[in-house]
Design a protein around this motif. Structure first.
Motif, PDB file in Angstrom:
ATOM      1  N   THR A 139     -32.314  -1.881  22.314  1.00 25.18           N
ATOM      2  CA  THR A 139     -33.513  -1.963  23.125  1.00 25.18           C
ATOM      3  C   THR A 139     -33.390  -1.150  24.398  1.00 25.18           C
ATOM      4  O   THR A 139     -32.313  -1.050  24.986  1.00 25.18           O
ATOM      5  N   GLU A 140     -34.504  -0.558  24.817  1.00 23.74           N
ATOM      6  CA  GLU A 140     -34.567   0.054  26.138  1.00 23.74           C
ATOM      7  C   GLU A 140     -34.608  -1.051  27.193  1.00 23.74           C
ATOM      8  O   GLU A 140     -34.840  -2.225  26.879  1.00 23.74           O
ATOM      9  N   ALA A 141     -34.406  -0.679  28.449  1.00 28.71           N
ATOM     10  CA  ALA A 141     -34.401  -1.664  29.531  1.00 28.71           C
ATOM     11  C   ALA A 141     -35.063  -1.095  30.784  1.00 28.71           C
ATOM     12  O   ALA A 141     -34.669  -1.426  31.902  1.00 28.71           O
ATOM     13  N   THR A 142     -36.079  -0.250  30.593  1.00 27.34           N
ATOM     14  CA  THR A 142     -36.714   0.427  31.725  1.00 27.34           C
ATOM     15  C   THR A 142     -37.160  -0.564  32.799  1.00 27.34           C
ATOM     16  O   THR A 142     -36.907  -0.367  33.989  1.00 27.34           O
ATOM     17  N   PHE A 143     -37.830  -1.631  32.384  1.00 24.29           N
ATOM     18  CA  PHE A 143     -38.337  -2.619  33.337  1.00 24.29           C
ATOM     19  C   PHE A 143     -37.674  -3.980  33.125  1.00 24.29           C
ATOM     20  O   PHE A 143     -38.331  -5.025  33.189  1.00 24.29           O
ATOM     21  N   ALA A 144     -36.370  -3.956  32.884  1.00 20.59           N
ATOM     22  CA  ALA A 144     -35.636  -5.171  32.563  1.00 20.59           C
ATOM     23  C   ALA A 144     -35.136  -5.892  33.818  1.00 20.59           C
ATOM     24  O   ALA A 144     -33.935  -6.095  34.019  1.00 20.59           O
ATOM     25  N   LEU A 145     -36.071  -6.275  34.650  1.00 19.10           N
ATOM     26  CA  LEU A 145     -35.815  -7.170  35.778  1.00 19.10           C
ATOM     27  C   LEU A 145     -36.983  -8.152  35.851  1.00 19.10           C
ATOM     28  O   LEU A 145     -38.132  -7.776  35.598  1.00 19.10           O
ATOM     29  N   PRO A 146     -36.721  -9.412  36.211  1.00 19.84           N
ATOM     30  CA  PRO A 146     -37.800 -10.413  36.233  1.00 19.84           C
ATOM     31  C   PRO A 146     -38.960 -10.058  37.156  1.00 19.84           C
ATOM     32  O   PRO A 146     -40.071 -10.563  36.969  1.00 19.84           O
ATOM     33  N   TRP A 305     -27.888  -4.168  21.708  1.00 18.04           N
ATOM     34  CA  TRP A 305     -27.339  -3.070  22.491  1.00 18.04           C
ATOM     35  C   TRP A 305     -28.435  -2.596  23.440  1.00 18.04           C
ATOM     36  O   TRP A 305     -29.577  -2.365  23.021  1.00 18.04           O
ATOM     37  N   VAL A 306     -28.101  -2.445  24.703  1.00 15.54           N
ATOM     38  CA  VAL A 306     -29.094  -2.182  25.739  1.00 15.54           C
ATOM     39  C   VAL A 306     -28.857  -0.795  26.318  1.00 15.54           C
ATOM     40  O   VAL A 306     -27.723  -0.423  26.638  1.00 15.54           O
ATOM     41  N   THR A 307     -29.949  -0.034  26.484  1.00 18.73           N
ATOM     42  CA  THR A 307     -29.787   1.339  26.942  1.00 18.73           C
ATOM     43  C   THR A 307     -30.879   1.769  27.903  1.00 18.73           C
ATOM     44  O   THR A 307     -31.926   1.138  27.996  1.00 18.73           O
ATOM     45  N   HIS A 308     -30.636   2.818  28.614  1.00 18.64           N
ATOM     46  CA  HIS A 308     -31.450   3.486  29.632  1.00 18.64           C
ATOM     47  C   HIS A 308     -32.414   2.562  30.376  1.00 18.64           C
ATOM     48  O   HIS A 308     -33.563   2.402  30.047  1.00 18.64           O
ATOM     49  N   GLY A 309     -31.862   2.004  31.451  1.00 16.62           N
ATOM     50  CA  GLY A 309     -32.661   1.159  32.328  1.00 16.62           C
ATOM     51  C   GLY A 309     -31.799   0.151  33.049  1.00 16.62           C
ATOM     52  O   GLY A 309     -30.647   0.420  33.385  1.00 16.62           O
ATOM     53  N   ARG A 310     -32.365  -1.033  33.269  1.00 14.59           N
ATOM     54  CA  ARG A 310     -31.658  -2.108  33.988  1.00 14.59           C
ATOM     55  C   ARG A 310     -30.818  -2.885  32.983  1.00 14.59           C
ATOM     56  O   ARG A 310     -31.127  -4.028  32.620  1.00 14.59           O
ATOM     57  N   GLU A 311     -29.754  -2.224  32.497  1.00 21.44           N
ATOM     58  CA  GLU A 311     -28.975  -2.758  31.391  1.00 21.44           C
ATOM     59  C   GLU A 311     -28.326  -4.101  31.713  1.00 21.44           C
ATOM     60  O   GLU A 311     -28.348  -5.034  30.910  1.00 21.44           O
ATOM     61  N   GLU A 312     -27.741  -4.210  32.920  1.00 22.50           N
ATOM     62  CA  GLU A 312     -26.928  -5.372  33.239  1.00 22.50           C
ATOM     63  C   GLU A 312     -27.737  -6.658  33.229  1.00 22.50           C
ATOM     64  O   GLU A 312     -27.271  -7.696  32.746  1.00 22.50           O
ATOM     65  N   ASN A 321     -28.537 -16.663  26.756  1.00 23.91           N
ATOM     66  CA  ASN A 321     -29.396 -17.205  25.710  1.00 23.91           C
ATOM     67  C   ASN A 321     -28.808 -17.083  24.310  1.00 23.91           C
ATOM     68  O   ASN A 321     -29.533 -17.207  23.315  1.00 23.91           O
ATOM     69  N   GLY A 322     -27.509 -16.860  24.229  1.00 24.67           N
ATOM     70  CA  GLY A 322     -26.808 -16.930  22.958  1.00 24.67           C
ATOM     71  C   GLY A 322     -26.851 -15.682  22.103  1.00 24.67           C
ATOM     72  O   GLY A 322     -26.553 -15.742  20.906  1.00 24.67           O
ATOM     73  N   PHE A 323     -27.198 -14.536  22.705  1.00 20.74           N
ATOM     74  CA  PHE A 323     -27.202 -13.269  21.964  1.00 20.74           C
ATOM     75  C   PHE A 323     -26.032 -12.405  22.434  1.00 20.74           C
ATOM     76  O   PHE A 323     -25.909 -12.137  23.634  1.00 20.74           O
ATOM     77  N   ALA A 324     -25.187 -11.989  21.507  1.00 20.62           N
ATOM     78  CA  ALA A 324     -24.111 -11.060  21.858  1.00 20.62           C
ATOM     79  C   ALA A 324     -24.741  -9.730  22.264  1.00 20.62           C
ATOM     80  O   ALA A 324     -25.584  -9.188  21.548  1.00 20.62           O
ATOM     81  N   ALA A 325     -24.372  -9.222  23.429  1.00 19.23           N
ATOM     82  CA  ALA A 325     -25.023  -8.013  23.938  1.00 19.23           C
ATOM     83  C   ALA A 325     -24.047  -7.159  24.717  1.00 19.23           C
ATOM     84  O   ALA A 325     -23.064  -7.666  25.270  1.00 19.23           O
ATOM     85  N   ARG A 326     -24.353  -5.853  24.740  1.00 21.83           N
ATOM     86  CA  ARG A 326     -23.553  -4.941  25.547  1.00 21.83           C
ATOM     87  C   ARG A 326     -24.390  -3.734  25.939  1.00 21.83           C
ATOM     88  O   ARG A 326     -25.318  -3.336  25.221  1.00 21.83           O
ATOM     89  N   PRO A 327     -24.082  -3.127  27.094  1.00 20.26           N
ATOM     90  CA  PRO A 327     -24.788  -1.907  27.495  1.00 20.26           C
ATOM     91  C   PRO A 327     -24.193  -0.686  26.803  1.00 20.26           C
ATOM     92  O   PRO A 327     -22.999  -0.642  26.521  1.00 20.26           O
ATOM     93  N   LEU A 328     -25.029   0.309  26.514  1.00 20.56           N
ATOM     94  CA  LEU A 328     -24.545   1.538  25.881  1.00 20.56           C
ATOM     95  C   LEU A 328     -24.217   2.624  26.895  1.00 20.56           C
ATOM     96  O   LEU A 328     -23.484   3.554  26.587  1.00 20.56           O
ATOM     97  N   HIS A 329     -24.778   2.536  28.099  1.00 21.11           N
ATOM     98  CA  HIS A 329     -24.525   3.524  29.161  1.00 21.11           C
ATOM     99  C   HIS A 329     -24.836   4.949  28.704  1.00 21.11           C
ATOM    100  O   HIS A 329     -24.108   5.893  29.044  1.00 21.11           O
TER     101      HIS A 329
END
Length: 338
Positions: A139-146, A305-312, A321-329
């Motif tokens: 997934t992208e994370a362009t606007f991944a902040l609350p 897998w999280v990419t290009h954006g607010r990954e962290e 929330n129980g999902f294994a996740a990591r940033p791709l950088h």
């Protein structure tokens, strides 16, 4: 037998690479075989030997780069499965811009879906996002902040039209990216009842013509780049152009303009003020925070897998929330579309 998803798809300096299929997805450097999610310049670059994408994305790349942008091209039919060196590949609507697609890659019962850029909101200029079950969702994370919770898109267009009616002596200059956002703004204005001629910067002309050729009615459009005529001709008019155009001499010819910018970034008021935006229009072609988290919950993949954006921030939400996740950088994706 694949035992780890990294054998099917992994990040490299050139972009996402499939060791099993020997192809890249949205590579940032010229490669032998590239699969392209959509036509924005940070994802679709010229110079690859072989390019596979939807017909509309291939057409858009041709308009932007010239017909010889790749050695060979192959049009992907949405939902159809192709075999590339033993890896099953299929394209599915992403809801981002015209022609945009998620790319699913599968081998030995393991499926990874690379979303590219995507949104969940209805858009009259492109097909909506299609959820695809998968083991790994990229997934992208362009606007991944609350803080990023986009308002109703129709209300934002309503703000623009209200201002146009309120200030008939002023022109409204709407900054909107050339591919996707500009056509969406125009089409939504039409759907809201605005039937007057909309003036466009020359940089939008070819893409607007292409959208029209694909059955997306943008109504009467006219060039706003002609250097003849009185500035009074534009009083009360709406002028749409790429954001960069409103920073140069071209924009000075319009009468007492109301500066507008259609972007998800307009949620940040300080950013709007710093850019001198009088009327911020919060309209994004990307998911907001809730849409990102809702999509992950809906798909329930084994890994994210999280990419290009607010990954962290999104990786942290996944962990909680129980999902294994990591940033791709991954680097080289500059968010042309918002």
């Amino acid at each position: 037998m694949l035992t780890r998803p990294e054998k099917l798809l992994r990040s490299t300096p050139a972009g996402l690479y499939s060791p099993a299929g020997d192809f890249y997805i949205d590579p940032v450097k010229p490669v032998e075989r590239a699969l392209i999610t959509h036509g924005h310049a940070d994802h679709a670059r010229p110079g690859h030997q072989k390019v596979m994408a939807t017909r509309q994305t291939l057409d858009i790349m041709g308009l932007r780069y010239g017909e010889n942008f790749a050695g060979e091209t192959q049009a992907a039919e949405l939902g159809a499965v192709s075999d590339i060196n033993g890896v099953k590949v299929s394209f599915h609507p992403a809801g981002h811009v015209l022609g945009s697609a998620q790319i699913a890659v599968e081998k030995d019962r393991m499926r990874i879906v690379c979303s590219g850029d995507y949104k969940r909101r209805a858009d009259p200029t492109c097909l909506g996002f299609e959820p695809i079950a998968c083991d790994v969702f990229i997934t992208e994370a362009t606007f991944a902040l609350p803080v990023f919770r986009h308002p109703d898109s129709r209300d934002e267009i309503g703000k623009l039209l209200k201002s146009v009616a309120q200030f008939p002596e002023r022109s409204h200059l709407v900054g909107a990216y050339a591919l996707g956002k500009a056509q969406r703004v125009i089409r939504m204005m039409r759907d809201a009842g605005y039937d007057k001629t909309i003036y466009i910067h020359g940089a939008l002309a070819k893409l607007c013509e292409y959208y029209q050729s694909q059955g997306i009615d943008l109504g009467p459009l006219s060039s706003a780049t002609v250097e003849t005529g009185s500035t009074r001709d534009f009083a009360g008019s709406v002028v749409v152009g790429p954001p960069s155009a409103f920073l140069d001499r071209w924009a000075r010819r319009f009468p007492d303009p109301v500066s507008c910018f259609a972007s998800g970034w307009m949620r940040i008021r300080q950013r709007a003020r710093q850019q001198g935006i009088e009327l911020p229009i919060i309209l994004s072609d990307h998911c907001d925070w809730d849409e990102l988290t809702d999509t992950i919950s809906e798909l329930a993949p084994s890994q994210v897998w999280v990419t290009h954006g607010r990954e962290e921030a999104l990786v942290r939400w996944c962990d909680l929330n129980g999902f294994a996740a990591r940033p791709l950088h991954l680097v080289g994706y500059e968010d042309e579309g918002d």
